[in-house]
Scaffold this active site. Structure first.
Site, PDB file in Angstrom:
ATOM      1  CG  ASN A  96      -0.129  -0.114   2.516  1.00  0.00           C
ATOM      2  OD1 ASN A  96       0.749  -0.788   2.389  1.00  0.00           O
ATOM      3  ND2 ASN A  96      -0.680   0.330   3.501  1.00  0.00           N
ATOM      4  CG  ASP A 306      -3.257  -4.807  10.091  1.00  0.00           C
ATOM      5  OD1 ASP A 306      -2.597  -4.832   9.136  1.00  0.00           O
ATOM      6  OD2 ASP A 306      -4.337  -4.364  10.036  1.00  0.00           O
TER       7      ASP A 306
END
Length: 417
Positions: A96, A306
């Site tokens: 990302n 995460d």
């Protein structure tokens, strides 16, 4: 690098030295001696720390660094420093970025930025071109360049035929496909778990159904294709049940859960603190209980921080418009130990390596030194002072944590706080 670790308690259930407090001699990055007392006639650097424990190096399967494109959030260099000081010797980085990591050249660039670092960085390539969900990216070429999996980070592949093709194609070369568990048509513009709390706060809800439909669909596709699937960051009780049944059917599926989804419920959002705006959203205590049970019985294979740094301009705004994400590397170990025993915490921080094809190095003589160093008893309130990341968006701020990292020994280097 030559180092003598003094009086370290070894936490490695697969080692003959498990639970023993011993000295460990490391010469040129290799463990050459493990014994009750090791002399140091060559005057090697000694590591002596309070309540020192060592384990096999920790691995995080979902870490986001901003570079390239979002360096204001995090650079690769500072991200790796953060991971090392948080006790991780290897991380898998998401695609990302801007541009999205979707070609062999991009993979080569990411790997080059981590060259000669103590941390081993393993890039995850985008599953689709530009992460847009329309056409498959250059999966085979990225695999050859060093990608360990393929994933459009926190973006669901809405086209089931595209996911089917991805599973079929990647199976030709042993590629691991990852699929974010959320049907975006169901989740819509929901910003938190759909529940009584979302109604009382006047925030749009994201129902558990959105996750469970996607998980169910992907498991059907997996059964049809005989592919290899990893479902990252599940968050609901029914998702655990679905994956448990799929494993009983011997499907080649693994999954992970974000550590913060094990500790916080959606009630935390009553303060409208955007650090608690994460994806998948925080759910209910019933979901947390099921996730913890799934980790205990092996249905859920691994945990992840995460880690997703978001700059203050995209967090300190109205809740609906704030970006999703929290940092988590610095707090991972201390948070995990508030849920599980030390032995189980270490197991969860290391067992994901096998799924991603990463070598595990046991704490035995002759093995490459790949070690996390830590104090499991240290209790403290997590604050901004403990954050190493460039971005400070941690939902663990002001939380009581148990256990701190001292650093790592990996790739023939010592990194200590």
């Amino acid at each position: 690098m030559n180092v003598l670790i003094k009086s370290a308690t070894i936490v490695d259930s697969k080692s003959d030295f498990h639970n023993q407090t011993l000295d460990i001699l490391i010469e040129k990055g290799i463990i050459t001696q493990i014994s009750k007392h090791i002399a140091n006639p060559k005057k090697y650097q000694e590591v002596k720390l309070d309540n020192l424990h060592v384990s096999q190096g920790w691995f995080d399967s979902s870490v986001s660094f901003g570079e390239p494109g979002f360096e204001e959030r995090e650079t690769i260099a500072n991200g790796l420093k953060t991971a090392a000081l948080s006790g991780f010797t290897s991380v898998a980085t998401n695609a990302n970025t801007y541009p999205v990591i979707d070609s062999s050249a991009d993979i080569t660039f990411i790997k080059s930025k981590s060259k000669d670092h103590a941390i081993s960085l393993y890039p995850i390539g985008a599953l689709t071109k530009s992460g847009e969900g329309n056409d498959l990216a250059e999966l085979f070429d990225m695999k050859n360049a060093g990608a360990i999996a393929f994933y459009d980070y926190q973006k669901a592949v809405s086209n089931p035929n595209l996911m089917k093709l991805a599973l079929q194609y990647a199976s030709n070369f042993g590629g691991l496909v990852m699929s974010f568990p959320q049907d975006s048509n169901i989740s819509g513009s929901g910003v938190m778990n759909e529940n009584r709390t979302s109604t009382s706060l006047g925030l749009k809800g994201n129902p558990t159904l959105a996750e469970e439909l996607q998980v169910s669909r992907d498991l059907f596709l997996l059964e049809y294709t005989n592919g290899k699937l990893h479902i990252p960051t599940i968050s609901t009780a029914k998702s655990v049940d679905l994956i448990r049944k799929a494993k009983q059917q011997k499907l080649d599926v693994t999954c992970s859960v974000a550590i913060h989804n094990l500790l916080f419920t959606d009630e935390k959002l009553t303060t409208f603190n955007t650090n608690f705006k994460v994806k998948p959203p925080l759910r209910t205590q019933k979901d947390i209980d099921a996730l913890i049970e799934g980790l205990k019985d092996g249905t859920i294979d691994m945990v992840t921080s995460d880690h997703n740094p978001i700059d203050i301009e995209n967090k300190k705004i109205e809740f609906d418009f704030a970006k999703y994400g929290t940092i988590g590397l610095e707090s991972a170990f201390g948070a995990l130990q508030s849920v599980f025993t030390l032995k189980k915490s270490i197991e969860l921080l290391t067992k994901g390596k096998k799924r991603f094809g990463i070598e595990s190095n046991g704490i035995v003589v002759g093995s490459k030194a790949d070690l996390s160093l830590f104090d499991p008893k240290f209790s403290y309130i997590f604050s901004k002072n403990h954050i190493i990341s460039t971005s400070k968006n941690s939902l663990f701020e002001n939380s009581q944590l148990k256990g701190k990292s001292y650093g790592i020994i990996a790739n023939n280097q010592l990194v200590l706080n």
